[in-house]
Write a protein that holds these residues in place. Sequence first.
Motif, PDB file in Angstrom:
ATOM      1  N   UNK A 279       0.766  -1.214   0.054  1.00 50.75           N
ATOM      2  CA  UNK A 279      -0.012   0.059  -0.060  1.00 50.75           C
ATOM      3  C   UNK A 279       1.002   1.348   0.131  1.00 50.75           C
ATOM      4  N   UNK A 280       2.131   1.241  -0.083  1.00 52.42           N
ATOM      5  CA  UNK A 280       3.144   2.275  -0.163  1.00 52.42           C
ATOM      6  C   UNK A 280       3.231   2.753   1.211  1.00 52.42           C
ATOM      7  N   UNK A 281       3.154   2.306   2.562  1.00 52.46           N
ATOM      8  CA  UNK A 281       3.443   2.767   3.803  1.00 52.46           C
ATOM      9  C   UNK A 281       4.833   3.269   3.827  1.00 52.46           C
ATOM     10  N   UNK A 282       5.754   2.876   3.101  1.00 51.30           N
ATOM     11  CA  UNK A 282       7.519   3.140   3.199  1.00 51.30           C
ATOM     12  C   UNK A 282       7.433   4.635   3.080  1.00 51.30           C
ATOM     13  N   UNK A 283       6.715   5.148   1.901  1.00 48.88           N
ATOM     14  CA  UNK A 283       6.766   6.714   1.529  1.00 48.88           C
ATOM     15  C   UNK A 283       6.310   7.391   2.592  1.00 48.88           C
ATOM     16  N   UNK A 285       5.395   8.689   6.721  1.00 47.33           N
ATOM     17  CA  UNK A 285       5.886   8.703   8.291  1.00 47.33           C
ATOM     18  C   UNK A 285       7.390   8.210   8.199  1.00 47.33           C
ATOM     19  N   UNK A 286       8.173   9.111   7.376  1.00 48.34           N
ATOM     20  CA  UNK A 286       9.500   8.698   7.421  1.00 48.34           C
ATOM     21  C   UNK A 286      10.061   9.535   8.558  1.00 48.34           C
ATOM     22  N   UNK A 287      11.348   8.931   9.308  1.00 43.56           N
ATOM     23  CA  UNK A 287      11.873   9.651  10.300  1.00 43.56           C
ATOM     24  C   UNK A 287      13.335   9.749   9.706  1.00 43.56           C
ATOM     25  N   UNK A 328       9.325   1.839  11.952  1.00 43.59           N
ATOM     26  CA  UNK A 328       8.670   0.403  12.463  1.00 43.59           C
ATOM     27  C   UNK A 328       9.262  -0.651  11.343  1.00 43.59           C
ATOM     28  N   UNK A 329       8.877  -0.268  10.239  1.00 43.85           N
ATOM     29  CA  UNK A 329       9.196  -1.369   8.978  1.00 43.85           C
ATOM     30  C   UNK A 329      10.730  -1.549   8.910  1.00 43.85           C
ATOM     31  N   UNK A 330      11.385  -0.598   9.172  1.00 42.74           N
ATOM     32  CA  UNK A 330      13.026  -0.819   9.174  1.00 42.74           C
ATOM     33  C   UNK A 330      13.675  -1.499   9.886  1.00 42.74           C
TER      34      UNK A 330
END
Length: 440
Positions: A279-283, A285-287, A328-330
Amino acid sequence: MTRSVAQQIATGSTLVLVTTLLVIGIITAILLHTRNVHALDEALLIAAHGRAHPDVTQSIEVEHSRPPIAAWIANTEDTRVPRDLIVRAVRTEQPITTTYRGTRMVLLPFEIEDEHVKQVAVAAAPEARVAKSVGPFLAIYGVLSLLAAFFASSLQMRLVRQAFALIEKARREAESVAGFGDDQRLTEDGPPEIQPLIRAVNELLERLELAYRSQTRFTAEAAHELRTPVTSMLGELDVVLRNPREKERYHDALVSTREEVMRLRALVDGLTALTQLDAGAVARNRTLMRAGEVVAHALANEKLTLRESGNDVTVVIEDDPEIKINRPLMEAAVGNLLRNAARHAPGANVEVHVEQRGDFVDLIVDDSGAGISEAERVELFGRFVRSGTARERDRSGLGLGLSIAREVARRHGGDCVLEASPLGGVRARISLPMMSAPSA
């Protein structure tokens, strides 16, 4: 109602043609009228000269002038000619051309040789009016222009519709694509302007076909993985509930069921992570954070797993640049690499390195286990794929860890690969682009 493209093109082309014909007609009419006026002026000048010199006899008649040119000697008392023009002609000794009361006239001053008396010869004729000089031309030209515009519009409409017939054919072929899986494509023929569109549609169908097959395969594999723990739990519960058991047997059954529930939860977590990636969540909420922080949080999350597997962990941070990530994903991706090291190499030494390599930072997990073959290093990145030894040794694994790690890395502009480790086992490397130079 929106007009068709063929109508718009034909209307636009006809408008351009009509405008062009109109401009050409106006310019031609102006040139014709100017030529007639100039010819009349020349004839008037000749007539005036003839009147000033009677020895030159000639009869002059100019087109669009009725009656023929009249010529006479005028003085200041002549009411047919403005007095001021006669005075100016005598003073300047130059011919004067003018229009007076609908009459075009030329005033030519001359001098009688013996008497040294200056006089003015006048030649006059009805002025060349636009209606008479170019009226017939404009009428014929207008009719011919309208016929040409109508014919051109009809011809353009027909040609445009013939050109768009290929698009209509492509539309019918696209409508005939009933579903994915049958490799239907549009026919790539036609003029060069349409072929890129058809190729783009075929490429889109190809991508949709691949996505459909991938989704179908993923759904089937997920259903299979879900069915296994559910079936195991149902079987365990059926056996326990069939006859009264001792307290210890109920405890064992609950422990076994809990393990399967934990496996289900891990599977759901993995599927949720894959859904977020798709769904493209990586793009979002980047920190911006240090690479060493990611490793520290991942180690904290997997500390219990590594301890239960008997792994000794060493962390080596050579450089600690900043990276902009979905935290969270990383952290989940690095945690998956640590969890794989614990499962595939229990009791082995594990080293975690953070290194700078050009414009990238590498997050590396090394183990001193048995390692895997080079062929398996590529296959293990598939979803729900596990090595044979891993399946025999640990049933809790799902085969999603490496797939999630690689997808997360690639969505961040990097990659995840498996290599031979200097420790003798497997090296899992996540490479990410840096945001700034490492601090001291």
